[in-house]
Every structure is written in structure tokens, then in C-alpha cells.
Design a protein around this motif. Structure first.
Motif, PDB file in Angstrom:
ATOM      1  N   LYS A   1     -31.422 -31.571  92.903  1.00 10.27           N
ATOM      2  CA  LYS A   1     -31.573 -31.462  91.718  1.00 10.27           C
ATOM      3  C   LYS A   1     -31.084 -32.920  90.872  1.00 10.27           C
ATOM      4  O   LYS A   1     -31.500 -33.026  90.069  1.00 10.27           O
ATOM      5  CB  LYS A   1     -30.323 -30.062  91.163  1.00 10.27           C
TER       6      LYS A   1
ATOM      7  N   LEU B   1     -42.107 -33.785  90.605  1.00  8.97           N
ATOM      8  CA  LEU B   1     -41.696 -33.412  91.939  1.00  8.97           C
ATOM      9  C   LEU B   1     -41.884 -34.321  93.059  1.00  8.97           C
ATOM     10  O   LEU B   1     -41.197 -34.527  93.783  1.00  8.97           O
ATOM     11  CB  LEU B   1     -42.084 -31.866  92.091  1.00  8.97           C
TER      12      LEU B   1
ATOM     13  N   ARG C   1     -40.786 -26.380  89.841  1.00  7.84           N
ATOM     14  CA  ARG C   1     -40.948 -26.013  91.361  1.00  7.84           C
ATOM     15  C   ARG C   1     -41.766 -24.875  91.674  1.00  7.84           C
ATOM     16  O   ARG C   1     -42.556 -24.582  92.367  1.00  7.84           O
ATOM     17  CB  ARG C   1     -39.552 -25.858  91.905  1.00  7.84           C
TER      18      ARG C   1
ATOM     19  N   THR D   1     -31.508 -30.108  83.359  1.00 12.34           N
ATOM     20  CA  THR D   1     -32.715 -30.608  84.233  1.00 12.34           C
ATOM     21  C   THR D   1     -32.751 -29.508  85.448  1.00 12.34           C
ATOM     22  O   THR D   1     -33.949 -29.470  86.030  1.00 12.34           O
ATOM     23  CB  THR D   1     -32.902 -31.917  84.842  1.00 12.34           C
ATOM     24  N   ASP D   2     -31.731 -28.818  85.855  1.00  9.96           N
ATOM     25  CA  ASP D   2     -31.715 -27.868  87.072  1.00  9.96           C
ATOM     26  C   ASP D   2     -32.541 -26.714  86.583  1.00  9.96           C
ATOM     27  O   ASP D   2     -33.374 -26.222  87.224  1.00  9.96           O
ATOM     28  CB  ASP D   2     -30.239 -27.310  87.242  1.00  9.96           C
TER      29      ASP D   2
ATOM     30  N   PHE E   1     -33.884 -35.079  91.289  1.00 12.50           N
ATOM     31  CA  PHE E   1     -34.873 -34.814  90.256  1.00 12.50           C
ATOM     32  C   PHE E   1     -34.299 -35.250  88.711  1.00 12.50           C
ATOM     33  O   PHE E   1     -35.293 -35.841  88.002  1.00 12.50           O
ATOM     34  CB  PHE E   1     -35.159 -33.146  90.316  1.00 12.50           C
TER      35      PHE E   1
ATOM     36  N   TYR F   1     -36.129 -28.000  86.922  1.00 13.83           N
ATOM     37  CA  TYR F   1     -36.381 -28.015  88.124  1.00 13.83           C
ATOM     38  C   TYR F   1     -36.691 -26.678  88.680  1.00 13.83           C
ATOM     39  O   TYR F   1     -37.790 -26.597  89.533  1.00 13.83           O
ATOM     40  CB  TYR F   1     -35.141 -28.615  89.084  1.00 13.83           C
TER      41      TYR F   1
END
Lengths: 891, 233
Positions: free
Chosen positions: A769, A817, A808, A800-801, A772, A804
Motif C-alpha cells: 500500500k 497497479l 485492485r 490511497t489505501d 502504491f 488501492y
């Protein structure tokens, strides 16, 4: 080029050299000759060879010959030479040094710097009236190129000088710079580039970097990260042709042997275009040794506490010593220990990247003025700034890489004719092996600089937006230009298009954002930036350095009237990573800024800490472990030394004894084998293994192994990792399982762990994470948060987590990604290296079931309790916290 | 969260103002006495709201939030669903809702009483999105509203997006959570892009003068964590 007539130098210059008692060095004249022929050059030279002057001499001569411009708009000749340095401070330093010959020869040359500190009126003036020579950084170049005036500003450019190129090209900054260079060559095709570099393993990589690559040629680049690990990145062997010469005397030096390339072939010709190469043979063989002590070194730990008296003695008997360490923690510790011994009151200072800037500047000034006896420092002092008269370098802890240690050693004795003096100080027994391997490498002048990079896609996204800000562009033309940059020579049209789509609308399969597009294609087929606001956004987000969010550390004051209350009244000591602060709980003690601090809490975006009582040991032992993982090259050598009993003779006796014991009790593995030991201890079952692939790859391996052990119902409890091996502990009997099922170990370590297991783990991995997040910031998906800037409300920021997780699930192959996975392959997760290792050990696993811990395993076992236990399993942590509540209730 | 989870594992029982409340892993709460399911802070179309300003977040947040919502609704099959405000990230949100998402929402609403409580992000909601729109409402002894009111009350609210952070032996985790003192409950945000406010933040203090228990949403189940175990960010 057998003759290098000094007549290439105008009289003014010849007189100036003479006046200083100098003779122009051969490579300086070589570069002058190359410049006259209009060729780009890579100059590889050791520290102290007059590299910078060599890089600038052709510019100075040309500028002197063209005479003074009147500086009026009519007579505007524009920028002649652009110099790029990785450090703002280095640019300033070089500008200062360059002013000396210019002033002494009375040359009509205007030299200016442009950095983040340059005031805006000066920036505006620089665009209006460019200096002759501009010194700046890759980020500032990107900003200049995104400027609407870029074309005019750079069109008369003659030369680009890239300093410390070896350090620039290994990162995303190097990718960004390569794209900037490609644009410069489009604007000013007449310009030539000069790269200045320390010795590297593959100079051809740098030579390609300097000149436009032809798109028709497809370079043999490794595929852009399909899958994870199996591309073999072979172990580095020898450097090419760099031979440290015998100590030359001064006269010989002045005509130092250089090896110019034989060609006068056009640089556009040949298989892949390359800049010419000029190599200055290394100076004197460095006088470098391992510091040997009478005491036995511990089996683990990085503090080298036993060596402190000897290091102190070395400092005392030398003029100025640089003490390099690998981590901030080691810097703090070493500094403290040296001061405990400092009965002579020697001026010993501390320097690392987290200290308050003003404090760092004070140390740097004192150093330059020769007022310091020693500085304990981290990699922040690795780069080429002139630190005065250093006559000894001490490297505490393992060197981790051969090239790194050589560059550090180069910091001592800035005159290349005198041997540099240096000591390597191992902190534990494994580090003895590593130091031995590094000494051999230095002796052979073997390098282990990393492979050339494949240009990162997130950086490309940033660049595309920048180019749109500069002016309308045609997609095909920009594609060709981008591919002329060496790191992007293998870029496919599909990837390029994906990046453009990302910049425009995010590039999602669900085309929901067409009407918000940031860049749009007009009827004329040209792409343009939508409005000035987008350009503004670009300017704020430029650059590839995404600092871990830092948080200031303030010294607090305990209130005497109200014990337990701490007021934020003290001074700022520096800053630490936010994620480190996040794992501290009040009462934890840690080393920082030369003292043991007690964490009191976080208030108003600052860490509040008080001085811990005298004699307190820091409880939180480590953050960031060793900063650099052991290089693949040194790792291979360490394995070879270990595997060859004849080599043991070259090790200190305590080491030999230890290895003999290991052989008696278990086995010493061969250079390609993987030793796995299992043994019971207490009521747990342990498994250790020794891949020697560096801490990062081992952490990833540990995460994946525990997942597999979990599945095999062996109930893993945790693991620890260091640079050499890992130890996993479980409540299930791993040895018994392996005895029942002979294929178990092979299966456990099989390469398919890089498939689904890796993907599963990546879904929740905090490291992934973080990776990313960096890509998201660089690519411009989210806005950069500036250090010191207060967190804004939860409505305007986005985690951003969360992004992500969503991305994903819905578009696992999205360009961002893919960029993050490419980073993870070599970065924080080092997946590629793990893949190479798993390939290597296939069918070569030696499993030794033991009834107790072996000498080798002890060293990793000692990390338990010293290093953090890694886990990304939220439920485990929560269950523990919940249990604490129950305990409280039942008590 | 696409896979349905078994009810037995995912629900976590608490007592709220004298009645049973089930806390769900999705972040929803069920009040069996009223056959009602409560969710808070869906923040539909937050992604597109950011995209308007040049931050092109993946446009799948509404879908993702709907998956969680319909997962909870289909498992509990409640008579009434109440969304406690900030269901849309901004007033333009309902207009930007994609056709597919609009259809999914209609499907979830089908056959139940649906109530939108307004929030500070969505003070105005168009009729086209179905259901009733209210500013606040009562459900037995409980008041349901978006923003928690001052003082000690029996209410269920959202607005603050509580998350709890736990650090055990150097390992940290930060999860969405329900905060409750037995009479009031502040619900976690259900929106895929809804961030969180640490439960140790001063904003929670006046709401729970006598402290609270945090029910943190883990991966497999919900954990009751004492306030003393929570850390600041």
C-alpha cells in the motif's frame, strides 16, 4: 586521440592553469576535444580527479571565445550550459567553485543556480534573461520544460552536464531526468551531454542514457514485469576494464592515463547509440582494512559496541574522520557511545537526514572549516560535496554493497594521488563475512552498481502532463521522443497510450470521467491541457521523491506541579517518519538526536517527547532495520566464502571456530544451496533458513512462508528476518511434518509462492500500500502532501489505501497497479530477488532436523525481540487487544 | 466483500438503549425489534466528485459501496432500511449516478421501506432516487440523525466516520468502528472512499463523557476494544 594538444586551451586558460601551478589533466583535454567534435561523453573518474572542472571546461572555453553578450533582448543568446545535480546543495557548491576560475580569468560568464529556494522574481528574471550557465536539479528541469517559454529558453543550448550520474540513474528521478533530457534534445538537437560518474559496473548503460536512442532499435530489456520473479538478474561479475593503477606521482598524474574509446563513429550509428567514454584510471590503491578486535564479536546486533574504544582511538590519531553508519539508529548510538569515551573533548558531531536542517547546516559548515575532528553520519553524506580534509573513513557495520563502500572510501583524501585510508568495522559475526567479501571486491575494484532501470510508468504519466503544459503535442511525436530516452527505449505503444489515458481521465475501463478530462485532443489532432488549473496542479506535484510523511519531534517539559502532564514547550529536535511514530505508545523510549527520549504522545501534528532518565535503555530498538539490503553481488561472495573452508583461513580465528562448530553440529551450505534447519525450543518449533538475499526479500519470504505454514496447519506464530536469513516459529512441529512428507520442504519453498500466495498477501500488505501510494502521488492521481503541512479535513483528502482496495478489485491490470507491482519487484518487497533465489535453490534445499539450535541459527534467533515481528493480519492484533480488555475485566 | 458471509459469524450483539442491536461486518447495524437496518455515510459518487476537480479516482466506489449495502440487506432482509445521511458525497451525486448503479440501488430498495436521513453533504435529495427523505426520525426510544447532537442521548448517528487504531507490540492496525456507551452509537462510514476520524479525536469527547467501547471491524469478525487500548494516529 593519442595527442591531446594543450593548444586546445586558449591562452587565458593556459595561463590560469600555470598560475595555479597546475597542468591540465589529460581527461580534461579529452573532454575539450570531444566537445569540439560535438560529441556526448561519459566521464568516469574517481573522486578528486577534477571531474567537475573537466565537465565545464569546454563550456568555459566556448563562452570565453564567444565574448560577452550585451544581455539585451536583441542580443539574447540564451542558455549555453545546463548543469543538473542530484542535490540542491551540490548545485550551489559547484556554482561557487565554478565562479573561482571565471573570476580569476575575468571571463564574461554569468553563472546562476535555480533550486526550490530561488525567489520567484529571480526565477522570472532567469526566464527573461537566461544566464550562460544554469545549475539546477532534475525537478527544476522538469518544471522549466513544462513552461510555455521552454522552447525559447533552451533553443540555443549547447551542453548539458549531468553530475553524479551513477547515483541519479538508479531511481525514478533518473527516469524523470531521462525524459527531460529527451525533450531538451528535441528542442536543441545541437546540444551534447556530458555525464560525470563514479566507477560503475556497466558504463554502457550510462553511455546510452546520455544520447537519444533510436526507436527502431529494440533494446534487450527485460520484459516489463510480467509475473514476478523468474527473470534472471544474474549475479554481477566483474567490472569492465577499470584497473586501479599503482600510486602515480604527481607528474604522471598530470597526464593521467585515460582510455578514450577508439571510435570516431557517429553517435547515432552502431547498434545502440552511446556517448563516448573517457575513463580516468583510479588513483592510489586504497589502504583499507577490517578492524580486528581481541574480543569475540556478538552473533547478532548492529551496534558494534565493542569497537567503540578502537574507533575513538582512530579518531584521536587522525586529522578528520568520517564515521559512516547504515541507519539513523546506528548513527545515534555510535554518536552517544563515542561521547561517553570522549575524555579529550574532541569535536565529534552527528549528521543524519532527520535532524533539523539548521543543525545539519551547522555541522556541514564546521566540517568545511575544518573545525571538527569527526562526524558520525549516514548516507546523507554519501554524495560528492566537498567536506574538507578528511583523512580517514570508518564504516561501522556491514558495507552492504561494494560500490557503495568504494564511494564512501573516496570521501577520504580528496587528492586521488594519495591512498585513501579506511576501516571496515563489523558489528557481528556475519558482518565479518560481509566485510571480507567487500574487501576482496575493493581489491579487485569490482563494482555492484544496479542494473539499468526500465522507466517507470508513473513517472511517464507525470511527464506527459508536463509536456501538455508546455504546449500542444501530437501523440506519435511524443511517443518517439519518450522512446529516445534510454530507460523508455522499450516502451510499447500500448503502455504509452495507457499512460496518456491515465493522464486524461484516469484510464479506467469504465469511461466515467470523459467530461472531466485533464488533457484533451483537439480537432487538429493535438493534445492540450484543459485549463490553467491543471497546469497549476502539475507544478505542485512535480518530482519523484515522495518522502515518507515526516512528523516533527518536539522536546516537551514535564510540569512539576502536575506530574504526568507534559507541555510542548521545548525545541524541535528533528523529524521522524509518521509510520514509525504511529507504532509508538506513550512510555516507549527511543534514541533520537543523540539522546534517549520518552514518547509522550502526539499533539497538534508533533511528536511530544521528554528526555528519559539517565541510564535508560531505548525500548524501541530499531526502525527501518538496515537501510540498504545486502547487494546480490556481496551476498554471492559471502555464500562462497562460507562454502569454501580454504577461505576460512582469511577470516579472524573466532569466525573460523564458529564455522567449524556449525559444521560439527549441522552443515555449512554450498554456495547455491539453501540450508533449512528445524529444532524445538521451549514449547515452540523453529525453522531457520539462510538465503543471504537481504532483509527486504527475506521479509517477503517470511510473510509468504507463514501463510503456507498456516495452510499446512502448523500454526506459525511469527518470524524475524535479517540480511542473512529468517527464523519462523510455530506451535506445530515442522520437522515432524517434513519427516512424514518428504516433499514438504520443496513444496514449502516452491516458486509458486509468487503466484496466488503473493497476490493474496499483496491485497493487505502495508508495504504494498505504501508502494502504491508513492506511484499514485508521482502519477498525479492524488495531490502531494507537503512536509509540515497540516492534515486537512477528512472530506478533502482521500486515503490511497481505500483507492488501492477498490482499484485492485475492479481493474487489477490498471497502469498504476502495474507501476506499483514493478516497484515492489525491486523495492520494498524485493520480489524479483526472491524469485531468483527460489529458482536457484530448486532441488538444492538441505533440511537439517536438529534437536537444538545451531551456531548459525543462533544469529537469526537473536533477532527475536530485537526486530519487530511482522504481521499484516489485522485480526491477530485486534484479538490481542480484545483479550487485554477481558483480562482487565477478570482481574 | 463480494462473497456473502454467514450471518452467525459476522454479527456482533450489543445492547443499545435497552434493545438488542446487531453490528455487521459491512458496517451496518440491525435493530431486530424494528426489523430495521441502519447504514451511515455511504458517500456515493465521491470518486466522481473528486474527478470533477482533476483527481481521477477509480470510478468504482459507488459500485463497491452498493455491493456491501446489498450484501447486508440481502442477508438480513429487513422491512426498513435507514441511511443516516451523507448518502451522496455532494448534491450533484444523484445525477452522476451511473445507470448500472441506479438499477442496483432500485433493486436493493425493492419491497422495503427506504428512508434517507439528510446529511451535510446531501441536504437536498431528488425524488428520483426513491424512498422517503427526512431530517431526523425516532425509532422507539432512539433518535436517528446524521450529526450526533450534544449531550447524553439515546441516538444512532453517523457523520464522524470513527476508526479505531490499535497497536500491539509494534504492530498497528486502523479499522472502522462503532462507538457506543450503551445509549448512543456513532456508526462507521460505509462508503468505499469514506475516510476515518480517529476515535481518540476530541470531537468524540463531548458525545461520550463517560467513555465508550469501540467495536472494531476486523477481517473476519468484530472486536470489542476498550477505549484505553486505542491509540491516536
Amino acid at each position: 586521440m593519442s595527442h591531446r594538444p594543450a593548444s586546445l586551451l586558449p591562452k587565458t586558460f593556459r595561463d590560469w592553469f600555470k598560475g595555479r601551478g597546475w597542468t591540465p589533466r589529460a581527461h580534461q583535454l579529452d573532454l575539450l576535444a570531444k566537445a569540439k567534435q560535438g560529441r556526448s561523453v561519459l566521464l568516469v573518474a574517481p573522486t578528486g580527479a577534477g571531474k567537475t572542472l573537466a565537465g565545464f571546461l569546454p563550456s568555459l572555453v566556448e563562452l570565453a571565445e564567444r565574448g560577452p553578450g550585451r544581455g539585451t533582448a536583441k542580443d539574447r543568446r540564451g542558455l549555453h550550459t545546463l548543469y543538473i545535480s542530484p542535490l540542491k546543495a551540490l548545485a550551489t557548491d559547484v556554482a561557487r567553485n565554478l565562479e573561482i576560475p571565471v573570476a580569476e580569468m575575468g571571463l564574461p560568464i554569468r553563472i546562476e543556480t535555480r533550486t526550490g529556494d530561488t525567489p520567484s522574481h529571480k526565477r522570472a528574471r532567469q526566464i527573461e534573461r537566461p544566464p550562460d550557465i544554469l545549475l539546477t536539479t532534475p525537478e527544476q528541469l522538469a518544471l522549466l520544460l513544462a513552461h510555455a517559454e521552454a522552447q525559447e529558453f533552451f533553443q540555443n543550448l549547447r551542453r548539458v552536464v549531468l553530475d553524479e550520474l551513477h547515483s541519479l540513474v538508479t531511481s525514478k528521478r533518473g527516469d524523470l531526468l531521462s525524459l527531460g533530457l529527451a525533450r531538451l534534445m528535441t528542442i536543441a538537437p545541437q546540444a551534447t551531454a556530458v555525464g560525470l560518474s563514479a566507477t560503475v559496473r556497466e558504463p554502457d548503460d550510462l553511455r546510452r542514457y546520455l544520447v537519444p536512442q533510436r526507436s527502431a532499435v529494440s533494446l534487450p530489456l527485460a520484459g516489463r514485469d510480467e509475473g514476478w520473479g523468474s527473470q534472471s538478474q544474474s549475479v554481477v561479475t566483474q567490472s569492465d576494464g577499470v584497473v586501479a593503477s599503482t600510486t602515480p606521482d604527481l607528474a604522471e598524474l598530470s597526464s593521467s592515463r585515460t582510455t578514450p574509446t577508439p571510435d570516431p563513429s557517429p553517435q547515432g550509428g552502431g547498434e545502440t547509440p552511446m556517448a563516448d567514454l573517457v575513463v580516468v584510471q583510479g588513483g592510489a590503491q586504497p589502504d583499507i582494512r577490517m578492524l580486528e578486535l581481541d574480543e569475540r564479536l556478538p552473533l547478532a546486533g548492529h551496534t558494534a559496541s565493542l569497537a567503540m574504544p578502537a574507533i575513538y582511538e582512530l579518531i584521536r590519531t587522525h586529522k578528520t574522520t568520517l564515521v559512516f553508519v547504515n541507519t539513523r539508529l546506528q548513527a545515534e548510538y555510535t554518536f552517544q557511545e563515542l561521547w561517553k569515551l570522549n575524555d579529550d573533548g574532541l569535536a565529534i558531531a552527528l549528521h543524519h537526514g532527520s535532524l533539523d536542517v539548521s543543525q545539519r547546516r551547522r555541522v556541514e559548515e564546521a566540517m568545511a572549516e575544518g573545525r571538527l575532528k569527526a562526524v558520525v553520519c549516514t548516507a546523507t553524506l554519501d554524495l560528492g560535496i566537498d567536506w574538507g580534509d578528511v583523512d580517514l573513513v570508518v564504516n561501522v557495520g556491514a558495507p552492504k554493497g561494494a560500490s557503495r563502500i568504494m564511494q564512501r572510501i573516496g570521501r577520504s583524501n580528496h587528492r586521488m594521488d594519495e591512498p585513501s585510508e579506511a576501516y571496515l568495522v563489523p558489528a557481528n559475526r556475519f558482518e565479518i563475512l560481509e566485510c571480507r567479501a567487500a574487501l576482496d571486491a575493493v581489491h579487485e575494484a569490482a563494482q555492484d552498481t544496479p542494473d539499468a532501470r526500465i522507466g517507470a510508468l508513473d513517472v511517464l504519466c507525470q511527464h506527459i502532463l508536463g509536456m501538455a503544459c508546455a504546449g500542444p503535442f501530437r501523440l506519435e511525436e511524443l511517443y518517439e521522443e519518450v522512446r529516445s530516452a534510454a530507460p523508455y527505449a522499450g516502451l510499447t505503444w500500448e503502455d504509452f497510450e495507457a499512460c496518456v489515458a491515465f493522464v486524461a481521465t484516469g484510464g479506467y475501463a469504465l469511461r466515467a470521467y470523459e467530461r472531466f478530462a485533464k488533457i484533451v485532443k483537439g480537432h487538429d489532432g493535438l493534445w492540450r491541457v484543459r485549463d490553467a488549473k491543471v497546469a497549476q496542479q502539475y507544478r505542485l506535484n512535480v518530482g519523484t521523491i515522495v518522502e515518507a510523511s515526516m512528523i516533527k519531534v518536539r522536546l516537551g517539559k514535564s510540569m512539576r506541579s502536575r506530574p504526568g502532564t507534559v507541555l510542548p514547550r521545548g525545541r524541535i529536535l528533528g523529524e521522524i517518519e509518521e509510520y514509525f511514530a504511529e507504532t509508538l505508545t506513550p512510555g516507549d523510549t527511543f534514541l533520537f538526536a543523540g539522546e534517549v527520549l520518552r514518547f509522550e504522545g502526539i499533539s497538534e501534528d508533533e511528536v511530544l517527547a521528554t528526555r528519559a532518565g539517565a541510564g535508560t535503555d531505548p525500548m524501541i530498538p530499531s526502525y527501518e532495520g538496515g537501510k540498504f539490503p545486502l547487494s546480490t553481488f556481496l551476498a554471492a561472495r559471502v555464500r562462497e566464502i562460507l562454502a569454501d573452508p580454504f577461505e576460512w583461513d582469511r577470516l579472524p580465528p573466532q569466525m573460523t571456530e564458529w564455522l567449524l562448530q556449525q559444521r560439527r553440529r549441522s552443515v555449512v551450505p554450498g554456495p547455491r544451496d539453501l540450508l533449512v534447519e528445524t529444532f524445538p525450543r521451549g514449547n515452540r518449533f523453529y525453522m531457520t533458513c539462510f538465503p543471504f538475499e537481504g532483509r527486504l526479500a527475506h521479509q517477503t519470504l517470511g510473510m509468504l512462508l507463514t501463510r503456507r505454514l498456516e495452510r499446512a496447519k502448523l500454526k506459525p506464530l511469527g518470524f524475524v528476518a535479517n540480511d542473512y536469513g529468517i527464523a519462523v516459529y510455530a506451535s506445530g512441529d515442522i520437522a515432524a511434518k517434513a519427516a512424514r512428507d518428504p516433499g514438504f520442504m520443496d513444496e514449502l519453498f516452491s516458486q509458486d509462492m509468487l503466484g496466488d500466495d503473493l497476490e493474496d498477501w499483496l491485497a493487505e500488505s502495508a508495504l504494498m500500500k505504501r508502494t502504491f501510494r508513492q506511484c499514485a502521488v508521482i502519477a498525479g492521481l492524488i495531490e502531494r502532501r507537503f512536509p509540515g503541512e497540516k492534515k486537512t479535513g477528512r472530506q478533502v483528502t482521500i486515503s490511497t489505501d481505500l483507492v488501492y482496495d477498490v482499484l485492485r478489485k475492479h481493474e487489477p491490470d490498471h497502469v498504476l497497479l502495474r507501476a506499483a507491482r514493478a516497484d515492489a519487484a525491486t523495492g520494498l518487497l524485493d520480489v524479483r530477488r526472491l524469485g531468483v533465489m527460489l529458482e536457484r535453490i530448486r532441488g538444492r534445499i538441505i533440511h537439517k532436523p536438529l534437536d537444538r539450535v545451531s551456531p548459525l541459527s543462533v544469529s537469526v534467533m537473536l533477532e527475536i525481540g530485537r526486530e519487530r515481528v511482522y504481521s499484516d493480519n489485522a485480526d491477530e492484533i485486534l484479538a490481542e487487544a480484545e483479550a487485554a480488555l477481558l483480562d482487565e475485566a477478570l482481574a | 466483500m463480494t462473497a456473502l458471509r454467514k450471518n452467525t459469524q459476522t454479527t456482533h450483539e450489543i445492547e443499545l438503549s435497552g434493545q438488542l442491536a446487531l453490528l455487521d461486518l459491512t458496517g451496518a447495524m440491525v435493530l431486530p425489534a424494528h426489523d430495521a437496518l441502519l447504514v451511515a455515510d455511504l458517500h456515493f459518487e465521491k470518486g466522481s466528485s473528486f474527478a470533477r476537480r482533476g483527481m481521477m479516482l477509480p470510478p468504482y466506489d459507488t459500485r463497491e459501496t452498493l455491493v456491501a449495502l446489498s450484501d447486508a440487506v440481502s442477508r438480513f432482509n429487513p422491512k426498513t432500511v435507514i441511511a443516516l445521511g451523507d448518502s451522496f458525497h455532494d448534491i450533484g451525486g444523484p445525477d452522476r449516478l451511473g445507470a448500472e448503479e441506479r438499477a442496483t440501488l432500485a433493486e436493493v430498495q425493492q419491497g422495503r421501506e427506504w428512508i434517507w436521513v439528510t446529511g451535510n453533504h446531501d441536504r437536498i435529495l431528488p425524488e428520483s432516487i426513491g424512498g422517503q427523505v427526512v431530517e431526523e426520525m425516532a425509532l422507539g426510544s432512539l433518535t436517528l440523525r446524521h450529526e450526533p447532537a450534544a449531550g447524553k442521548r439515546a441516538e444512532v448517528a453517523g457523520h464522524l466516520h470513527p476508526v479505531g487504531k490499535v497497536v500491539m507490540r509494534g504492530r498497528a492496525t486502523r479499522r472502522r468502528c462503532f462507538l457506543t456507551d450503551g445509549s448512543r452509537c456513532v456508526m462507521p462510514a460505509l462508503g468505499a472512499y469514506a475516510g476515518g476520524l480517529n476515535a481518540c479525536d476530541a470531537a468524540f469527547k463531548p458525545l461520550f463523557p463517560d467513555g465508550f467501547t469501540a467495536h472494531l471491524i476486523g477481517t473476519e469478525r468484530i472486536f470489542a476494544i476498550a477505549k484505553s487500548m486505542l491509540c491516536r494516529d
